[in-house]
Design an enzyme around this catalytic site. Sequence first.
Site, PDB file in Angstrom:
ATOM      1  NE  ARG A 108      -3.695   0.735   2.219  1.00  0.00           N
ATOM      2  CZ  ARG A 108      -5.179   0.059   2.406  1.00  0.00           C
ATOM      3  NH1 ARG A 108      -5.355   1.243   3.369  1.00  0.00           N
ATOM      4  NH2 ARG A 108      -5.839  -0.007   2.240  1.00  0.00           N
ATOM      5  CG  HIS A 135      -8.995   0.665  -2.957  1.00  0.00           C
ATOM      6  ND1 HIS A 135      -8.108  -0.773  -2.619  1.00  0.00           N
ATOM      7  CD2 HIS A 135      -9.096   0.228  -1.561  1.00  0.00           C
ATOM      8  CE1 HIS A 135      -8.253  -1.412  -1.171  1.00  0.00           C
ATOM      9  NE2 HIS A 135      -8.864  -0.390  -0.558  1.00  0.00           N
ATOM     10  CD  GLN A 138     -12.921  -2.269  -0.122  1.00  0.00           C
ATOM     11  OE1 GLN A 138     -12.069  -1.884   0.575  1.00  0.00           O
ATOM     12  NE2 GLN A 138     -13.940  -2.489  -0.374  1.00  0.00           N
ATOM     13  CG  ASP A 228     -14.258   6.349  -0.735  1.00  0.00           C
ATOM     14  OD1 ASP A 228     -13.407   6.042   0.649  1.00  0.00           O
ATOM     15  OD2 ASP A 228     -12.855   5.845  -1.739  1.00  0.00           O
ATOM     16  CB  CYS A 268     -13.818   0.789   0.396  1.00  0.00           C
ATOM     17  SG  CYS A 268     -13.845   2.561   0.829  1.00  0.00           S
ATOM     18  NE  ARG A 294     -10.277  -5.625   1.136  1.00  0.00           N
ATOM     19  CZ  ARG A 294      -9.701  -4.602   0.823  1.00  0.00           C
ATOM     20  NH1 ARG A 294      -9.991  -3.345   1.947  1.00  0.00           N
ATOM     21  NH2 ARG A 294      -8.161  -4.764   0.400  1.00  0.00           N
TER      22      ARG A 294
HETATM   23  N1  NVA Z   1     -10.132   6.135  -1.059  1.00  0.00           N
HETATM   24  C1  NVA Z   1      -9.797   6.000  -0.107  1.00  0.00           C
HETATM   25  C2  NVA Z   1      -9.665   4.659   0.377  1.00  0.00           C
HETATM   26  C3  NVA Z   1      -9.515   4.392   1.589  1.00  0.00           C
HETATM   27  C4  NVA Z   1      -9.813   2.706   1.600  1.00  0.00           C
HETATM   28  C5  NVA Z   1      -8.501   7.372   0.342  1.00  0.00           C
HETATM   29  O1  NVA Z   1      -7.533   6.537  -0.904  1.00  0.00           O
HETATM   30  O2  NVA Z   1      -7.757   6.613   1.883  1.00  0.00           O
HETATM   31  N1   CP Z   2     -11.190   0.071   2.724  1.00  0.00           N
HETATM   32  C1   CP Z   2      -9.800  -0.735   2.964  1.00  0.00           C
HETATM   33  O1   CP Z   2      -9.348  -0.588   2.352  1.00  0.00           O
HETATM   34  O2   CP Z   2      -9.772  -0.090   4.098  1.00  0.00           O
HETATM   35  P1   CP Z   2      -8.617  -0.458   5.014  1.00  0.00           P
HETATM   36  O3   CP Z   2      -8.031   1.348   4.988  1.00  0.00           O
HETATM   37  O4   CP Z   2      -8.437  -0.142   6.687  1.00  0.00           O
HETATM   38  O5   CP Z   2      -7.621  -0.770   4.634  1.00  0.00           O
END
Ligand code: NVA
Ligand code: CP
Length: 310
Positions: A108, A135, A138, A228, A268, A294
């Site tokens: 990540r 992502h 997800q 989101d 998510c 997931r």
């Molecule tokens: N769009 C959000 C998704 C989090 C799982 C982010 O990048 O923070």
């Molecule tokens: N939805 C998701 O990716 O959650 P986290 O940021 O907690 O991994």
Amino acid sequence: MNNFLHIKDIPVKDLKKIISDAKKRKAKRKKLNTLDPDKDVPLKGKILLQMFEKSSLRTRLSFYLAIKQLGGGSLTLRPEELHLGIGGESISDTSKILSTYGNAFMLRTDSDKKLNEFKKYSKIPIINGLSPSSHPTQVLSDIFTIQEIKKKSISKIKLCWIGDASNNMMNSLIEACVKFSISLNIACPKDYQPNKVLISWIKKKNGKIKIFNKKELAVKNCDVIMTDKIISLNDKVNKRKKLRSFKNFKVDAQTMSFAKKDAIFLHCLPRGNEVTEEVFLGRQSKVWQQALNRVYVQKSILLYCFDKLR
Ligand code: NVA
Ligand code: CP
């Protein structure tokens, strides 16, 4: 060996195979404990290395459980404890060492460039656990959840996204909708529309996607409503200004009432104030089932990466 970096780059037949494998494996686990391995232990002896440059709850736990249930194990690396993290070692050397010790790497990251650099030097599969542009794990899991709940052909689904259409979730969702021929309505402020490169890709692929500036119009007759956080992780924007632009794009009970009667709500997580408590915790919300799924989908993604999908 396969990487899992962006939905766009994965053939639809493989995406479908991942989903059907997840369905079969999920059905077989009814009597098993969380840490019991699947009978066939397909990834026995394998180790997944994970690294998070941004916070994570769900992705971290679901990958941990996924590899465990497949008979393997995982180790989470803390970037600040690596030489790479403090700038003393290159990505290329780090990536080669990860390939020497590990069997797959889930990252990540705050940088798509970094993800590509890791990929360039890696001899083991790389999985994108969220990057600024995507992502994918997800979103594929969300497609699985929609299919599981709606029990109809995925191409018959009408999906609606309300909110930031310029973020990673939206990019991956657009890619998935094009791949699976799902109709997607997007309601977003003018300044937060999907990225232009993606729009031309959608046109080229004849994607069934429409953009609206009023949420009430976008949700009409939809089966699934998704949103989101308005402020994504490490979003370097004027937060107050951005939040102000979204004041007419909150998912509330009235918005849901314009969708189909049996429409579901997905998010998510983590959440902000883009959805009311009433909708998030309401009858139509399937967010907890979505989060748990997931684990099942990560397992089949891992098997895809290891060329072990049945
Ligand atoms: N769009 C959000 C998704 C989090 C799982 C982010 O990048 O923070
Ligand atoms: N939805 C998701 O990716 O959650 P986290 O940021 O907690 O991994």
